[in-house]
Design an enzyme around this catalytic site. Structure first.
Site, mmCIF file in Angstrom:
data_model
loop_
_atom_site.group_PDB
_atom_site.id
_atom_site.type_symbol
_atom_site.label_atom_id
_atom_site.label_comp_id
_atom_site.label_asym_id
_atom_site.label_seq_id
_atom_site.Cartn_x
_atom_site.Cartn_y
_atom_site.Cartn_z
ATOM 1 N N THR A 46 42.923 42.022 51.099
ATOM 2 C CA THR A 46 42.764 42.225 52.553
ATOM 3 C C THR A 46 42.765 40.879 53.289
ATOM 4 O OG1 THR A 46 41.465 44.206 52.126
ATOM 5 C CG2 THR A 46 41.234 43.227 54.304
ATOM 6 N N HIS A 49 46.213 39.599 53.651
ATOM 7 C CA HIS A 49 46.907 40.249 54.781
ATOM 8 C C HIS A 49 46.497 39.592 56.096
ATOM 9 C CE1 HIS A 49 48.840 43.560 52.655
ATOM 10 N NE2 HIS A 49 47.721 43.764 51.982
ATOM 11 N N GLU A 70 33.497 40.103 50.501
ATOM 12 C CA GLU A 70 32.982 40.144 49.125
ATOM 13 C C GLU A 70 32.033 38.957 48.976
ATOM 14 O OE1 GLU A 70 36.467 40.007 46.633
ATOM 15 O OE2 GLU A 70 37.309 41.820 47.507
ATOM 16 N N ASP A 201 52.680 47.030 34.789
ATOM 17 C CA ASP A 201 53.004 46.167 35.927
ATOM 18 C C ASP A 201 54.406 45.620 35.658
ATOM 19 O OD1 ASP A 201 50.742 44.621 38.056
ATOM 20 O OD2 ASP A 201 52.842 44.042 38.077
ATOM 21 N N GLY A 270 45.950 52.481 45.369
ATOM 22 C CA GLY A 270 47.021 51.626 45.880
ATOM 23 C C GLY A 270 47.538 52.156 47.207
#
Ligand code: ZN
Length: 348
Positions: A46, A49, A70, A201, A270
């Protein structure tokens, strides 16, 4: 307490790319709040972003805004009406601030409150020397949980909330997306008694980190290896029982639906970049249950994750970088490289 008037803070000061280290006023607390001296913080996707100032961030985050949600720290001031805490209490805390008026809140489902606001997004955040937080949101840290783990309980909580969405005992689990939350979800799934845990992944560095954090996890680079071959090799002929989608990739979700047993279950954390085509008829005919996961259950997820950490769950190796906050640029660069695990900034 004699507290300073201003503090160091990492702020979105301008509506453009970047974050800026500023001197900001130390927050005033209300009667139901505490003031927390922040010791360590984790950088979240986040925050990237917000740093990048993409469409989501520019539409969501007002400026100026102290970023970050966090954290671990210690209580240094207590509001007039707060009970049950003392000065010096080590703590982390839930960064989703809720109202208490909605039907969901009044039913005790605080994580489903539609009025939720996030620190570091809608309210001043934790990338600062001091954080104001409602006492309701404070989660005390036991002595055996160090500050750097306290600083990543928020994303570990996402992993725990996702992983504990369905019964995992003896089940085969597929996790798509080996970012830090996917990797921690793999650790939780193993701890919760899953039989085989496969994580996929297309980023080799992240899969390597997954093996490092959770040695018993089976990693699959789906750009190089066919998931079906792995399933046959590992004796999962019928498919996976539970899926956790952590990547936001439509291709990964399609693979997951294909690889699940009839009646399988998917927890979705996700976030796809936009509207995303889904083969719903496949999901219907396979009788698949899908659950969207948001945040952490207040406070059952916190209780469970702390209990698991005290009972042998080890996610410490997901922290790949720890640095003084003055080196925050290096921390953000590591995150943006796509090769890091969790990056923890030290504010002491
Ligand atoms: Zn986060």
């Amino acid at each position: 307490m004699s507290k300073p008037n201003t503090m160091k803070a990492l702020e979105k000061s301008h509506a453009k790319e970047g974050l800026w280290m500023v001197q900001a006023p130390v927050p005033e607390i209300g009667p139901d709040d505490v003031l927390i001296k922040v010791k360590k913080t984790g950088i979240c996707g986040t925050d990237i972003h917000i740093w990048n100032w993409d469409d989501w961030a520019s539409a969501t985050v007002p400026t100026p805004m102290i970023t970050g949600h966090e954290f671990a720290g210690e209580i240094v001031e207590i509001g007039r009406d707060v009970k049950g805490f003392e000065i010096g209490q080590r703590c982390s805390g839930e960064g989703h601030l809720i109202t208490h008026e909605s039907r969901q809140s009044r039913a005790g489902k605080f994580h489903l409150d539609p009025g939720t606001r996030g620190i570091g997004v809608n309210e001043q955040g934790a990338f600062a020397q001091f954080l104001r937080l409602p006492a309701f949101n404070v989660v005390p840290l036991p002595a055996d949980i160090p500050d750097e783990i306290g600083a990543i309980l928020d994303p570990l909580g996402n992993a725990v909330h996702t992983a504990l969405s369905f019964d995992l005992l003896g089940e085969d689990v597929l996790i798509t997306g080996a970012g830090p939350i996917g990797i921690m979800a793999a650790a939780v799934a193993k701890h919760a008694g899953a039989r085989k845990v496969v994580i996929t992944d297309i980023n080799a560095a992240r899969l390597e980190l997954a093996s490092h954090v959770v040695p018993s996890v089976i990693t699959v680079d789906v750009s190089k290896e066919d998931l079906n071959d792995v399933m046959h090799r590992e004796g999962m002929v019928q498919g996976f029982d539970v899926g956790m989608e952590m990547s936001g990739s439509q291709v990964a979700l399609d693979q997951m639906v294909e690889a699940l047993v009839m009646g399988g279950k998917i927890a979705l954390l996700g976030i796809p970049p936009g509207k995303s085509p889904v083969d719903w008829s496949r999901i219907v005919f396979k009788a698949i249950t899908i659950k969207g996961v948001y945040g952490r259950e207040m406070f059952e997820t916190w209780y469970k994750m702390i209990a698991m950490l005290q009972n042998g769950l080890d996610v410490s190796r997901v922290i790949t970088h720890e640095m003084k906050v003055d080196e925050f640029r290096d921390g953000f660069a590591a995150m943006k490289s796509g090769k890091s695990g969790k990056v923890v900034l030290d504010w002491t």
